[in-house]
Scaffold this motif. Structure first.
Motif, PDB file in Angstrom:
ATOM      1  N   GLY A 130     -49.080 -78.933   4.284  1.00  0.00           N
ATOM      2  CA  GLY A 130     -49.497 -80.277   4.656  1.00  0.00           C
ATOM      3  C   GLY A 130     -48.427 -81.275   4.273  1.00  0.00           C
ATOM      4  N   ILE A 131     -48.792 -82.531   4.262  1.00  0.00           N
ATOM      5  CA  ILE A 131     -47.872 -83.564   3.802  1.00  0.00           C
ATOM      6  C   ILE A 131     -48.518 -84.329   2.653  1.00  0.00           C
ATOM      7  CG2 ILE A 131     -46.669 -83.786   6.000  1.00  0.00           C
ATOM      8  CD1 ILE A 131     -48.293 -86.285   6.582  1.00  0.00           C
ATOM      9  N   ARG A 132     -47.661 -84.900   1.802  1.00  0.00           N
ATOM     10  CA  ARG A 132     -48.128 -85.632   0.631  1.00  0.00           C
ATOM     11  C   ARG A 132     -47.390 -86.966   0.591  1.00  0.00           C
ATOM     12  NH1 ARG A 132     -47.363 -83.539  -5.553  1.00  0.00           N
ATOM     13  NH2 ARG A 132     -45.285 -83.163  -4.714  1.00  0.00           N
ATOM     14  N   ILE A 133     -48.143 -88.061   0.671  1.00  0.00           N
ATOM     15  CA  ILE A 133     -47.559 -89.398   0.737  1.00  0.00           C
ATOM     16  C   ILE A 133     -47.903 -90.141  -0.550  1.00  0.00           C
ATOM     17  CG2 ILE A 133     -47.504 -91.573   2.010  1.00  0.00           C
ATOM     18  CD1 ILE A 133     -48.505 -89.972   4.465  1.00  0.00           C
ATOM     19  N   TRP A 134     -46.879 -90.536  -1.295  1.00  0.00           N
ATOM     20  CA  TRP A 134     -47.125 -91.284  -2.518  1.00  0.00           C
ATOM     21  C   TRP A 134     -47.509 -92.719  -2.164  1.00  0.00           C
ATOM     22  CZ3 TRP A 134     -48.175 -90.205  -7.321  1.00  0.00           C
ATOM     23  CH2 TRP A 134     -48.104 -91.205  -8.298  1.00  0.00           C
ATOM     24  N   CYS A 135     -48.640 -93.163  -2.699  1.00  0.00           N
ATOM     25  CA  CYS A 135     -49.140 -94.513  -2.432  1.00  0.00           C
ATOM     26  C   CYS A 135     -49.319 -95.305  -3.720  1.00  0.00           C
ATOM     27  CB  CYS A 135     -50.466 -94.445  -1.671  1.00  0.00           C
ATOM     28  SG  CYS A 135     -50.294 -93.938   0.041  1.00  0.00           S
ATOM     29  N   GLY A 136     -48.559 -94.945  -4.752  1.00  0.00           N
ATOM     30  CA  GLY A 136     -48.597 -95.727  -5.976  1.00  0.00           C
ATOM     31  C   GLY A 136     -48.120 -97.147  -5.731  1.00  0.00           C
ATOM     32  N   ALA A 137     -48.287 -97.995  -6.741  1.00  0.00           N
ATOM     33  CA  ALA A 137     -48.097 -99.433  -6.565  1.00  0.00           C
ATOM     34  C   ALA A 137     -46.687 -99.835  -6.170  1.00  0.00           C
ATOM     35  CB  ALA A 137     -48.489-100.152  -7.851  1.00  0.00           C
ATOM     36  N   THR A 138     -45.683 -99.022  -6.473  1.00  0.00           N
ATOM     37  CA  THR A 138     -44.319 -99.407  -6.129  1.00  0.00           C
ATOM     38  C   THR A 138     -44.019 -99.236  -4.643  1.00  0.00           C
ATOM     39  OG1 THR A 138     -43.493 -97.196  -6.687  1.00  0.00           O
ATOM     40  CG2 THR A 138     -43.446 -98.882  -8.428  1.00  0.00           C
ATOM     41  N   VAL A 139     -44.913 -98.584  -3.920  1.00  0.00           N
ATOM     42  CA  VAL A 139     -44.766 -98.424  -2.470  1.00  0.00           C
ATOM     43  C   VAL A 139     -45.446 -99.601  -1.773  1.00  0.00           C
ATOM     44  CG1 VAL A 139     -45.386 -96.987  -0.480  1.00  0.00           C
ATOM     45  CG2 VAL A 139     -44.651 -95.910  -2.626  1.00  0.00           C
ATOM     46  N   GLU A 140     -44.744-100.206  -0.833  1.00  0.00           N
ATOM     47  CA  GLU A 140     -45.313-101.318  -0.070  1.00  0.00           C
ATOM     48  C   GLU A 140     -46.284-100.800   0.985  1.00  0.00           C
ATOM     49  OE1 GLU A 140     -45.034-104.245  -1.018  1.00  0.00           O
ATOM     50  OE2 GLU A 140     -42.995-105.024  -1.189  1.00  0.00           O
ATOM     51  N   THR A 141     -47.434-101.433   1.096  1.00  0.00           N
ATOM     52  CA  THR A 141     -48.432-101.034   2.101  1.00  0.00           C
ATOM     53  C   THR A 141     -47.855-101.124   3.504  1.00  0.00           C
ATOM     54  OG1 THR A 141     -50.252-101.736   0.668  1.00  0.00           O
ATOM     55  CG2 THR A 141     -50.721-101.570   3.020  1.00  0.00           C
ATOM     56  N   SER A 142     -46.998-102.080   3.755  1.00  0.00           N
ATOM     57  CA  SER A 142     -46.377-102.201   5.083  1.00  0.00           C
ATOM     58  C   SER A 142     -45.511-100.992   5.403  1.00  0.00           C
ATOM     59  CB  SER A 142     -45.537-103.485   5.153  1.00  0.00           C
ATOM     60  OG  SER A 142     -44.539-103.497   4.142  1.00  0.00           O
ATOM     61  N   ASP A 143     -44.904-100.393   4.386  1.00  0.00           N
ATOM     62  CA  ASP A 143     -44.110 -99.180   4.622  1.00  0.00           C
ATOM     63  C   ASP A 143     -45.007 -97.994   4.947  1.00  0.00           C
ATOM     64  OD1 ASP A 143     -41.697-100.441   4.300  1.00  0.00           O
ATOM     65  OD2 ASP A 143     -41.435 -99.850   2.209  1.00  0.00           O
ATOM     66  N   VAL A 144     -46.169 -97.915   4.297  1.00  0.00           N
ATOM     67  CA  VAL A 144     -47.110 -96.844   4.620  1.00  0.00           C
ATOM     68  C   VAL A 144     -47.602 -96.995   6.057  1.00  0.00           C
ATOM     69  CG1 VAL A 144     -49.332 -95.787   4.028  1.00  0.00           C
ATOM     70  CG2 VAL A 144     -47.815 -96.601   2.209  1.00  0.00           C
ATOM     71  N   ALA A 145     -47.899 -98.224   6.467  1.00  0.00           N
ATOM     72  CA  ALA A 145     -48.352 -98.462   7.840  1.00  0.00           C
ATOM     73  C   ALA A 145     -47.284 -98.054   8.848  1.00  0.00           C
ATOM     74  CB  ALA A 145     -48.718 -99.938   8.016  1.00  0.00           C
ATOM     75  N   ALA A 146     -46.025 -98.391   8.565  1.00  0.00           N
ATOM     76  CA  ALA A 146     -44.940 -97.997   9.456  1.00  0.00           C
ATOM     77  C   ALA A 146     -44.799 -96.476   9.497  1.00  0.00           C
ATOM     78  CB  ALA A 146     -43.635 -98.646   9.009  1.00  0.00           C
ATOM     79  N   LEU A 147     -44.940 -95.838   8.350  1.00  0.00           N
ATOM     80  CA  LEU A 147     -44.813 -94.382   8.289  1.00  0.00           C
ATOM     81  C   LEU A 147     -45.852 -93.691   9.156  1.00  0.00           C
ATOM     82  CD1 LEU A 147     -43.868 -91.655   7.183  1.00  0.00           C
ATOM     83  CD2 LEU A 147     -45.322 -92.066   5.170  1.00  0.00           C
ATOM     84  N   MET A 148     -47.100 -94.151   9.126  1.00  0.00           N
ATOM     85  CA  MET A 148     -48.149 -93.439   9.851  1.00  0.00           C
ATOM     86  C   MET A 148     -47.894 -93.426  11.352  1.00  0.00           C
ATOM     87  SD  MET A 148     -49.580 -92.382   7.245  1.00  0.00           S
ATOM     88  CE  MET A 148     -50.727 -91.315   8.124  1.00  0.00           C
TER      89      MET A 148
END
Length: 372
Positions: free
Chosen positions: A343-361
């Motif tokens: 599978g894949i594992r995406i780190w979403c701890g506080a140092t990651v910007e939510t906008s970067d997670v949205a772009a990644l998806m």
């Protein structure tokens, strides 16, 4: 056919350790006065002591709880606790992913304790927490970094208990609410939620753990880096910045910078909110894409830091997806842990910007179509 996204994550670092540096991080802005100085100098001790004091204050530790910097990252902190504290009582060991299983192996095969009860579950699930015996010492991980499964809360741990509760919380501290009064020992490392550097561990001892240290002498030899008592008394200096071995003062400066950032973000509640917002982006994505799912079976046990996802692809295609996204420069180090299901594992701890997670998806969706 999904069009290739035009927007990439600004920071494509989604590793679960070492984790992304804080937003706006600039190594040239660190306080480097202690570089080239002894950690036992007045300056070195002041900075190390500040790291302990500020951490305790930001986390809101109860009176009587001590916090120290120890060798060998979270692993070293856990091993110090296991080798120094276990023995007087039977032990209940919990595991639902690789690190918890590793602690069981150490207790059973290295310490060779005779009375160990194992509470185990497969990846994606928790063992039955109601079966844990708190007349025994209890060892567990708060958040399974390799499975994305966490305990939902601390309600299953009684306030009144005979045994010690030893918690490996390395991907939970600063990202999840922890009931400190229910935890006698807590360990973690700088490289996780605050995006610090590796090789340094943090160890919290509650009063009951200190009492055990001062009343119990392990029957096995203890290496120097595990020893926390002298003459039957706690070595208080360890918890005031007088570390056991030589730390990296560059890493200390980096950690102090991360603590300052944490306070600017609203302390622990602010960091939890940042992490939860990134998890929400992934939850919304999973809800509308049937080919991807959380490895965690139930929403209450989903990690908001190490988010583990399963895809409707054979293992070799999952690896191809991770390679594709890395090649595009949009996601580094998101493959699942080597012992976990594909599978894949995406780190979403506080140092990651939510906008970067949205772009990644959006890239995950495009990449899925390319490799399936």
């Amino acid at each position: 056919m999904t069009a290739k996204p035009s927007r990439k994550p600004r920071v494509p670092n989604f590793s679960s350790g070492p984790c992304a540096k804080r937003p706006g991080y600039d190594v040239s802005q660190l306080d480097l006065r202690a570089l080239g100085r002894s950690h036992r100098s007045a300056l070195g001790k002041e900075l190390l002591g500040r790291a302990c004091r500020d951490t305790a204050r930001i986390l809101g530790l109860p009176a009587g709880y001590r916090i120290g910097i120890v060798p060998a990252s979270d692993t070293g902190a856990v091993e110090m606790a296991l080798w120094s504290l276990l023995g007087p009582r039977p032990v209940d060991m919990l595991a639902w992913e690789s690190f918890g299983a590793g602690w069981i192996k150490d207790v059973v095969e290295q310490l060779k304790l005779p009375d160990v009860t194992r509470h185990e579950a497969g990846y994606g699930e928790l063992p039955d927490l109601s079966r844990v015996n708190f007349d025994h010492d209890v060892v567990f991980t708060w958040n399974g970094t390799t499975s994305g499964v966490r305990v939902p809360d601390g309600d299953w741990i009684p306030d009144e208990r005979a045994g010690l509760v030893i918690c490996d919380a390395t991907s939970a501290v600063f990202a999840m609410e922890l009931p400190w009064h229910k935890l006698d020992v807590v360990t973690w490392s700088w490289q996780k939620v605050l995006g610090g550097e590796a090789a340094h561990g943090m160890l919290i001892l509650g009063p009951r753990a200190v009492e055990r240290l001062e009343s119990h002498t392990p029957p096995w030899p203890l290496p120097k880096i595990f020893r926390m008592t002298s003459g039957g008394k706690l070595m208080e200096g360890i918890f005031e910045g007088d570390v056991i071995n030589t730390p990296s003062m560059l890493c200390v400066a980096d950690y102090l910078d991360a603590l300052d950032w944490c306070e600017r973000e609203g302390g622990v509640p602010g960091l939890i909110a940042r992490s939860q917002a990134s998890l929400k982006v992934i939850e919304d994505f999973v809800a509308t894409h049937p080919w991807i799912s959380f490895l965690a079976r139930t929403p209450e046990t989903r990690s908001n830091t190490s988010v583990c996802l399963s895809l409707d692809l054979p293992p070799e295609r999952v690896k191809a997806l991770a390679r594709l996204l890395e090649g595009e420069g949009v996601a580094y180090d998101i493959g699942s842990y080597k012992e976990a299901p594909p599978g894949i594992r995406i780190w979403c701890g506080a140092t990651v910007e939510t906008s970067d997670v949205a772009a990644l998806m959006a890239w995950v969706e495009w990449g899925h179509e390319q490799v399936r």
